[in-house]
Design an enzyme around this catalytic site. Sequence first.
Site, PDB file in Angstrom:
ATOM      1  N   THR A  27     -47.184 -57.112  43.432  1.00 22.90           N
ATOM      2  CA  THR A  27     -47.512 -57.843  44.661  1.00 22.90           C
ATOM      3  C   THR A  27     -46.362 -57.883  45.656  1.00 22.90           C
ATOM      4  OG1 THR A  27     -49.022 -59.248  43.460  1.00 22.90           O
ATOM      5  CG2 THR A  27     -48.167 -60.161  45.490  1.00 22.90           C
TER       6      THR A  27
ATOM      7  N   ASP B  87     -49.282 -51.201  39.448  1.00 28.92           N
ATOM      8  CA  ASP B  87     -49.561 -52.600  39.183  1.00 28.92           C
ATOM      9  C   ASP B  87     -49.020 -52.823  37.770  1.00 28.92           C
ATOM     10  OD1 ASP B  87     -51.909 -54.872  40.064  1.00 28.92           O
ATOM     11  OD2 ASP B  87     -51.254 -54.859  37.972  1.00 28.92           O
ATOM     12  N   SER B  88     -48.381 -53.947  37.538  1.00 29.40           N
ATOM     13  CA  SER B  88     -47.718 -54.091  36.230  1.00 29.40           C
ATOM     14  C   SER B  88     -48.716 -54.195  35.086  1.00 29.40           C
ATOM     15  CB  SER B  88     -46.738 -55.257  36.234  1.00 29.40           C
ATOM     16  OG  SER B  88     -47.382 -56.482  36.035  1.00 29.40           O
TER      17      SER B  88
ATOM     18  N   THR C  86     -45.710 -59.446  38.435  1.00 24.46           N
ATOM     19  CA  THR C  86     -45.421 -60.586  37.550  1.00 24.46           C
ATOM     20  C   THR C  86     -46.200 -60.545  36.241  1.00 24.46           C
ATOM     21  OG1 THR C  86     -47.111 -61.900  38.677  1.00 24.46           O
ATOM     22  CG2 THR C  86     -44.836 -62.154  39.448  1.00 24.46           C
TER      23      THR C  86
ATOM     24  N   CYS D 108     -47.356 -71.823  20.472  1.00 25.80           N
ATOM     25  CA  CYS D 108     -46.779 -72.856  21.348  1.00 25.80           C
ATOM     26  C   CYS D 108     -45.769 -72.244  22.309  1.00 25.80           C
ATOM     27  CB  CYS D 108     -46.076 -73.926  20.520  1.00 25.80           C
ATOM     28  SG  CYS D 108     -47.215 -74.860  19.511  1.00 25.80           S
TER      29      CYS D 108
END
Length: 336
Positions: free
Chosen positions: A12, A56-57, A88, A273
Amino acid sequence: MKNILVIYTGGTIGMVKDENTGALRCFDMKKIYEILPVLKELNCNIETYQFNPIIDSSDMNAKVWLKLSQYIKAVYDLYDGFVILHGTDTMSYTASALSFLLENLAKPVIITGSQLPLGMIRNDGRDNIISSIELAANTDVLIPEVCIFFDDKLYRGNRTTKINAEYFEAFYSGNMPSLAKVGINISYKEHLILPKPEKELKVYENLCEDVAILKIHPSIQISHIDCVANIPNLKGLILETYGSGNAPTNSEFLSAIKRTIEKGITVYNVTQCKAGKVQMGHYAASYALREMGVLSGKDITTEAALAKMMFVLGNFSDKTEIRNLLENNLRGEITL
Ligand code: ASP
């Protein structure tokens, strides 16, 4: 003056407004000073390298990580630091993979991107690029690590997870505080930054792609586990377990994991977690896993565990060595 190489892989961040049409299109890295003239005020020389094609990643994979690390190796002596512009979505995986591939890294490799493209009036890309370059070129504190810079914070890359698809604070590092924070000044937590290695940079050339992730969930079916374990050539399986490494205790589940290990597949326990660690044997629900030879990822993230398994299984073959490497800290990814 420090020499910094900015590598643009895609994502992006690199979308700018076409002067003629007003539509967003990909940025031409050679025009970085035209797009961000303020970069001229930073006390460093900036050179650029653009992936062809930019991606695009979501399309990132082990082959691209190897290419990227080999490219850094080829130009390593020419620059004092590297800034990688990256989407990202898989940034934490790339940061983790590069951290393992680049052993004895003595220069900063800072990965950044943005939630909004540079071409939008309000965007986070501008600050992320400027601060990343400033950090890579700083003369006060050497950062000999693969980091992610995002939303004012510099993180150890292999400790991060993308946690937000909406807000600028997109990354989280639950088991390691940020290494630096950018405000009016840059405050470094020098005691957390890895020491400069004494040995020469070593760039590894292999990653094993025969690795899978299995997320444990209530009612997980044995056929699901067997199906994953039967992937042809599978060498490593990451079990994303509950809490401190817990999984169902019924004998069907345990037998399925045992069958997997007996096939020679390395099974690595990481927690679902976002903070805290696997402590196998702490509860009965993880005791059996430890007894059958499941390895503990301790407080490693899933992203770093995937990259680490690819790295370890791709470059080492001795079972004891593999166990030691996976259960111990290599690049600051595990707290012992
Ligand atoms: N899909 C984009 C990517 O990861 C999202 C981004 O850049 O933030 O390449």
